[in-house]
Design a protein around this motif. Sequence first.
Motif, PDB file in Angstrom:
ATOM      1  N   ALA A 181      75.397  70.118  16.745  1.00  0.00           N
ATOM      2  CA  ALA A 181      75.523  71.209  17.324  1.00  0.00           C
ATOM      3  C   ALA A 181      76.149  71.126  18.522  1.00  0.00           C
ATOM      4  O   ALA A 181      76.182  70.517  19.524  1.00  0.00           O
ATOM      5  CB  ALA A 181      73.978  71.771  17.915  1.00  0.00           C
ATOM      6  N   LEU A 182      77.410  72.744  18.402  1.00  0.00           N
ATOM      7  CA  LEU A 182      78.360  72.835  19.875  1.00  0.00           C
ATOM      8  C   LEU A 182      77.452  72.366  20.871  1.00  0.00           C
ATOM      9  O   LEU A 182      76.726  74.022  20.588  1.00  0.00           O
ATOM     10  CB  LEU A 182      78.915  73.484  19.103  1.00  0.00           C
ATOM     11  N   ASP A 183      77.521  72.323  21.967  1.00  0.00           N
ATOM     12  CA  ASP A 183      76.935  73.075  22.961  1.00  0.00           C
ATOM     13  C   ASP A 183      78.336  73.156  23.659  1.00  0.00           C
ATOM     14  O   ASP A 183      78.448  74.566  24.425  1.00  0.00           O
ATOM     15  CB  ASP A 183      76.756  70.921  23.682  1.00  0.00           C
ATOM     16  N   ARG A 184      79.358  73.009  24.274  1.00  0.00           N
ATOM     17  CA  ARG A 184      80.838  72.984  24.685  1.00  0.00           C
ATOM     18  C   ARG A 184      81.910  72.719  24.371  1.00  0.00           C
ATOM     19  O   ARG A 184      81.779  71.404  23.833  1.00  0.00           O
ATOM     20  CB  ARG A 184      80.682  73.433  26.491  1.00  0.00           C
ATOM     21  N   SER A 185      83.157  73.261  24.496  1.00  0.00           N
ATOM     22  CA  SER A 185      84.246  72.675  23.776  1.00  0.00           C
ATOM     23  C   SER A 185      85.768  72.872  25.028  1.00  0.00           C
ATOM     24  O   SER A 185      84.868  74.488  25.630  1.00  0.00           O
ATOM     25  CB  SER A 185      85.157  73.640  23.090  1.00  0.00           C
ATOM     26  N   ARG A 186      86.241  72.517  25.387  1.00  0.00           N
ATOM     27  CA  ARG A 186      87.668  72.484  26.086  1.00  0.00           C
ATOM     28  C   ARG A 186      88.605  72.329  25.779  1.00  0.00           C
ATOM     29  O   ARG A 186      88.999  71.300  25.245  1.00  0.00           O
ATOM     30  CB  ARG A 186      86.758  71.555  27.719  1.00  0.00           C
ATOM     31  N   LEU A 187      89.387  73.151  26.723  1.00  0.00           N
ATOM     32  CA  LEU A 187      90.616  72.958  26.619  1.00  0.00           C
ATOM     33  C   LEU A 187      91.407  71.174  27.054  1.00  0.00           C
ATOM     34  O   LEU A 187      91.199  71.550  28.581  1.00  0.00           O
ATOM     35  CB  LEU A 187      91.795  73.635  26.264  1.00  0.00           C
ATOM     36  N   LEU A 188      92.344  70.674  26.969  1.00  0.00           N
ATOM     37  CA  LEU A 188      93.073  69.304  27.541  1.00  0.00           C
ATOM     38  C   LEU A 188      93.956  69.611  27.692  1.00  0.00           C
ATOM     39  O   LEU A 188      94.966  69.350  26.910  1.00  0.00           O
ATOM     40  CB  LEU A 188      92.591  68.198  26.444  1.00  0.00           C
ATOM     41  N   PRO A 189      94.223  70.462  29.138  1.00  0.00           N
ATOM     42  CA  PRO A 189      96.114  70.854  28.579  1.00  0.00           C
ATOM     43  C   PRO A 189      97.334  69.621  30.131  1.00  0.00           C
ATOM     44  O   PRO A 189      98.091  70.020  29.527  1.00  0.00           O
ATOM     45  CB  PRO A 189      95.825  71.795  30.197  1.00  0.00           C
ATOM     46  N   GLY A 190      96.000  68.190  30.769  1.00  0.00           N
ATOM     47  CA  GLY A 190      97.283  67.413  30.922  1.00  0.00           C
ATOM     48  C   GLY A 190      97.031  66.226  30.921  1.00  0.00           C
ATOM     49  O   GLY A 190      96.312  65.830  29.575  1.00  0.00           O
ATOM     50  N   LYS A 191      97.866  65.206  31.066  1.00  0.00           N
ATOM     51  CA  LYS A 191      97.705  63.654  30.799  1.00  0.00           C
ATOM     52  C   LYS A 191      96.119  62.674  32.036  1.00  0.00           C
ATOM     53  O   LYS A 191      96.680  63.211  33.063  1.00  0.00           O
ATOM     54  CB  LYS A 191      98.608  63.016  31.303  1.00  0.00           C
TER      55      LYS A 191
END
Length: 205
Positions: free
Chosen positions: A154-164
């Motif tokens: 069950a998905l709780d949250r998703s986030r973009l990974l913009p950096g290294k």
Amino acid sequence: MRVQTTIEIFDYWNRIRGAADAPLKAQVEPSAVPHLLQSLFILETREEGDIAFRLAGTRICDLFGRDLRGARFSSLWANGQHADIERTAMGVMDHVLPALFNATGYSTVGHQASFEIIMMPLRSPGGACDRLLGAIAPTAAASWLEIVPLEFLALDRSRLLPGKFGNAEAAELRPINEIVAAKSVGFGQVMRRMVSQLLTSAEAR
């Protein structure tokens, strides 16, 4: 990002892509990350329009008690989230931006465990992003995971990974697709807004 497996594979993906927005799938060398292979997967788009496992590490298959090769990625998730999960995975490829998921896994007998799941776009020789390299890893050890298979995530949250990460400066992780909040907002709109915010933040520095 807290789990060593997801940190290491993200660092590897960043390393092989160099200045490009995504590496070629041919650049992925299993021998470079042998200790991570059991937790890695590759997804691909199919002619039917869905997204399925091309490869799945043995640890991932053991988590669900079955061979996942050829299975739809959305089949691992709770009823009601299938369309959101496929749309999000497709968005990662369309917009060539990796994403991190926090999810809760539920077993057939009621156990619960938290997981980090990362998805990173890969390009074909022709230039299209049509595959995803990813990893699934529990955030904490749980002995029952080796015995009782998961029924669904069950998905709780998703986030973009913009950096290294690693030696490079780590950009702040930004929320991109909360299931409840994003129902009325297209994934592309969310991604464009987040990228715009990141660019504005960078210019302000």
